[in-house]
Design an enzyme around this catalytic site. Structure first.
Site, PDB file in Angstrom:
ATOM      1  N   HIS A 102       0.864  -1.259   0.055  1.00  0.00           N
ATOM      2  CA  HIS A 102      -0.072  -0.150   0.017  1.00  0.00           C
ATOM      3  C   HIS A 102       1.188   1.241  -0.068  1.00  0.00           C
ATOM      4  CE1 HIS A 102       0.616  -1.226   4.179  1.00  0.00           C
ATOM      5  NE2 HIS A 102       0.698   0.117   4.429  1.00  0.00           N
ATOM      6  N   HIS A 104       0.774   5.240   1.099  1.00  0.00           N
ATOM      7  CA  HIS A 104       0.223   6.235   2.008  1.00  0.00           C
ATOM      8  C   HIS A 104       0.194   7.702   1.055  1.00  0.00           C
ATOM      9  CE1 HIS A 104       0.002   4.318   5.948  1.00  0.00           C
ATOM     10  NE2 HIS A 104       1.259   3.711   5.228  1.00  0.00           N
TER      11      HIS A 104
HETATM   12  P1  AMP Z   1       1.819   0.765   7.347  1.00  0.00           P
HETATM   13  O1  AMP Z   1       1.704  -0.926   7.110  1.00  0.00           O
HETATM   14  O2  AMP Z   1       2.708   1.018   8.404  1.00  0.00           O
HETATM   15  O3  AMP Z   1       2.315   1.389   6.147  1.00  0.00           O
HETATM   16  O4  AMP Z   1       0.390   1.050   7.636  1.00  0.00           O
HETATM   17  C1  AMP Z   1      -0.823   0.548   7.639  1.00  0.00           C
HETATM   18  C2  AMP Z   1      -1.975   1.581   7.646  1.00  0.00           C
HETATM   19  O5  AMP Z   1      -3.208   1.029   7.533  1.00  0.00           O
HETATM   20  C3  AMP Z   1      -1.905   2.682   8.932  1.00  0.00           C
HETATM   21  O6  AMP Z   1      -1.720   3.758   8.417  1.00  0.00           O
HETATM   22  C4  AMP Z   1      -3.246   2.041   9.594  1.00  0.00           C
HETATM   23  O7  AMP Z   1      -3.847   3.231  10.160  1.00  0.00           O
HETATM   24  C5  AMP Z   1      -3.960   1.804   8.361  1.00  0.00           C
HETATM   25  N1  AMP Z   1      -5.087   0.931   8.528  1.00  0.00           N
HETATM   26  C6  AMP Z   1      -5.004  -0.510   9.277  1.00  0.00           C
HETATM   27  N2  AMP Z   1      -6.336  -1.060   9.365  1.00  0.00           N
HETATM   28  C7  AMP Z   1      -7.176  -0.343   8.475  1.00  0.00           C
HETATM   29  C8  AMP Z   1      -8.290  -0.632   7.895  1.00  0.00           C
HETATM   30  N3  AMP Z   1      -9.138  -1.572   8.108  1.00  0.00           N
HETATM   31  N4  AMP Z   1      -8.926   0.481   6.891  1.00  0.00           N
HETATM   32  C9  AMP Z   1      -7.880   1.581   6.574  1.00  0.00           C
HETATM   33  N5  AMP Z   1      -6.787   1.640   7.048  1.00  0.00           N
HETATM   34  C10 AMP Z   1      -6.399   0.637   7.852  1.00  0.00           C
END
Ligand code: AMP
Length: 140
Positions: A102, A104
């Protein structure tokens, strides 16, 4: 490290858990981050499974980045941001917490600090409102 088909973004892609969707096409999905570090914090994911950038099929990256650009432009417009920060984490040591690739998208403006990564769950009504603003900017 292998891909876990039960990660939370795989569940979102299968429609097993909800998200505040802002954009979808054949190859990608964009939705609001539930613990936003800034108003308009959006995530873009490829539909093809990969744990992160390191194991992704290069063929999937063009469509992913095209959606990142599209949503970044719309997010900037929707929130009147001066700039947009793009972040992408690979493996826990680099800050990754969800193991489906993903990207951001974080609208930024001078003097507005980012909130902590994976910090506080946002109000769902507010996320729905923000998603609507971005969808509207995408249509403009
Ligand atoms: P990262 O893997 O550290 O890049 O970040 C994962 C991101 O996913 C974080 O910013 C979380 O706030 C976000 N996140 C976790 N669960 C969900 C969800 N169910 N829907 C949307 N965002 C999510």
């Amino acid at each position: 490290m292998s891909y876990d088909t039960n990660n939370i973004f795989a569940k979102i892609l299968r429609g097993e858990i909800p998200c505040h969707k802002v954009y979808e096409d054949e190859h990608t999905l964009a939705f609001m981050d539930v613990m936003p570090q800034a108003d308009g914090h959006t995530l873009v994911i490829p539909k093809a499974p990969s744990r992160n950038l390191l194991d992704a099929d290069p063929a999937a990256l063009g469509a992913l980045m095209a959606t990142v650009q599209k949503v970044a432009r719309a997010t900037r417009q929707a929130f009147g941001a001066e700039g947009v920060l793009i972040q992408q984490f690979n493996e826990p040591a680099a800050g990754q917490t969800v193991f489906h690739l993903h990207v951001h998208i974080l609208p930024r403006s001078t003097g507005v600090a980012l909130k902590p990564h994976s910090g506080k769950m946002a109000d769902h009504a507010l996320l729905a409102q923000h998603a609507e603003k971005i969808r509207h900017a995408l249509e403009a």
